[in-house]
Write an enzyme that holds these catalytic residues in place. Structure first.
Site: not given
Length: 483
Positions: A129, A191, A184
């Protein structure tokens, strides 16, 4: 010929930047791309003068590597990963390592790990990321898969990763098979949530308070110096202040229809499968779906009426309320994300280090923020912490913020401004803190129409009862029908 330390397949911008990052740290890298002209362009351009070898076949790439061979894939998730692995297999030997650095689905990573280990090879599925800048100068890296492979890639990964708190790398082993890609995926879900919350705050500042871009730029500049200090607040500040060559704000020219690549949706789907109330991230995904209905919304705006509302009151105080609503909702988002991580760890037998995961996200990645330090400390104090909301620090922060949070949701509803993420976060908080919810009525309804049974307050958990509500249903209960 001296062998190269690692190979990388896939020279799109992320792959190129990771290779340059590795080269900066003294690693000799061999590269390959299916469109081989990209190899030559890269070698003659950004890689010129470096110890980077361009190859024109998978066989040439593999033969250039020291043993155990380490080959990192930066190709599109799904079938292209499987196809690339199939292309590698004829040239690899026992204990060689394949690394998937793309946004693969964790279920694929579980499958690939088992399949390659059965062939005597090792597999790592790692989240990377930070976008282009992170890949080039220090990303957050979340590796999982074959644990025996970790010692062979640890130095490379931790060298190129972002560093925080006195050179601590934002990279450590996450867990077996799909754990790295799962973490992730949750990172990406969070996010989505952060971006939606910030967008809702922007909407309120703009349309409820009537602030212009210059004024909002100042608000976000101030917010980035306090508890909301983060990469996403920082770039929002910069976006709000950005003018095009004609002196106009670029933000105001952008169509309000959001795209997505699917990882947020994967997170929401996984939460449904796990039975975890990931309400905020799910609403963030739905908000993107709704934004994509641009033509329908345009037509509906002409036909459907909303309230007429003019803000009256102290704007400065309400800006602080919006800050508090954003901050409190952000806490809820992370609390829900960690609930999902804990459920997945139980489901897949992953030994996740929850405080360590927060540290992985402290630098390099899109959700990096000062806020993550407190999450790290919460789980360091109590590794068995049931829920982030029960930590003393976060409990106090919610207490301090919730009055403003509630005022914002109420005012937004009065003004007809949608706040799906902030509102769902508050509803979750109120539900989570409620000893008794109306699910007793829901369960009675299920028993009424489907004989699904229920538990009683005056009996031990695990004992089930059925009522013949109509006098015609009898004592037979449902074993299969579900609703």
């Amino acid at each position: 010929m001296e062998k190269y330390n690692i190979g990388l397949i896939g020279l799109a911008v992320m792959g190129q930047n990771l290779v340059l990052n590795m080269s900066d740290h003294g690693y000799r890298v061999a590269v390959f791309n299916r469109t081989t002209s990209k190899v030559d362009t890269f070698i003659d351009g950004p890689a010129a003068g470096r110890q980077i070898l361009g190859t024109h076949s998978i066989k040439e790439l593999v033969n250039s590597l020291e043993k155990p061979r380490r080959v990192m894939l930066m190709v599109k998730a799904g079938a292209p990963v499987d196809a690339t692995i199939e292309g590698l297999l004829p040239y690899l030997e026992k204990d060689d390592i394949i690394i998937d650095g793309g946004n693969s689905n964790y279920q694929d990573t579980i499958r690939r790990t088992a399949d390659l280990e059965s062939k005597g090879l090792f597999f790592i599925g790692t989240g990377v990321s930070g976008g282009e800048e992170g890949a080039r100068f220090g990303p957050s890296i979340m590796p999982g898969g074959s644990a025996k492979a970790w010692p062979h890639v640890k130095d490379i990964f931790q060298s190129i990763a972002a560093k925080v708190d006195g050179d601590v790398p934002c990279c450590d082993w996450v867990g077996s098979d799909g754990a790295g890609h799962y973490v992730k995926m949750v990172h990406n879900g969070i996010e989505y949530g952060d971006m939606q919350l910030i967008s809702e705050a922007y909407h309120l500042l703009k349309d409820l308070l009537g602030l212009d871009n210059s004024e909002m730029h100042k608000v976000f500049t101030e917010w980035n110096t306090g508890k909301l200090d983060s990469y996403l607040i920082e770039i929002t500040r910069d976006i709000l202040g950005y003018h095009d060559k004609n002196g106009e704000y670029t933000l105001d020219q952008i169509l309000d229809s959001a795209g997505q690549k699917g990882t947020g949706k994967w997170t929401a789907v996984s939460s449904l499968e796990m039975g975890v109330p990931l309400t905020l991230i799910s609403e963030a995904v739905n908000a993107r779906f709704l934004s994509a209905l641009k033509n329908e919304r345009k037509n509906a705006s002409i036909i459907l009426n909303g309230p007429e509302f003019t803000f009256e009151g102290d704007k400065k105080a309400f800006i602080q309320d919006i800050h508090d609503a954003l901050y409190a909702s952000k806490i809820i988002s992370y609390a829900q994300g960690y609930m999902l991580l804990k459920a997945a760890a139980a489901e897949y037998n992953w030994d996740l280090n929850y405080g360590g995961i927060a540290l992985l996200w402290r630098g390099g990645c899109i959700i990096r923020s000062a806020f993550l330090r407190e999450i790290n400390q919460a789980f360091d104090k109590d590794p068995e912490l049931e829920n982030l909301l029960l930590d003393g620090y976060f409990r106090a922060e919610i207490d301090n913020a919730q009055s403003g949070w509630r005022r914002v949701i109420a005012r937004a509803a009065e003004a007809g401004i949608p706040t799906p993420a902030m509102s769902s976060a508050l509803a979750f908080y109120d539900g989570y803190r409620s000893e008794r919810l109306p699910a007793n009525l829901l369960q009675a309804q299920r028993d009424f129409f489907g004989a699904h049974t229920y538990e009683r307050l005056d009996k031990p958990r695990g004992e089930f009862f059925h009522t013949d509500w109509t006098g015609e249903g009898g004592d037979v209960t449902s074993g299969t029908y579900d609703a």
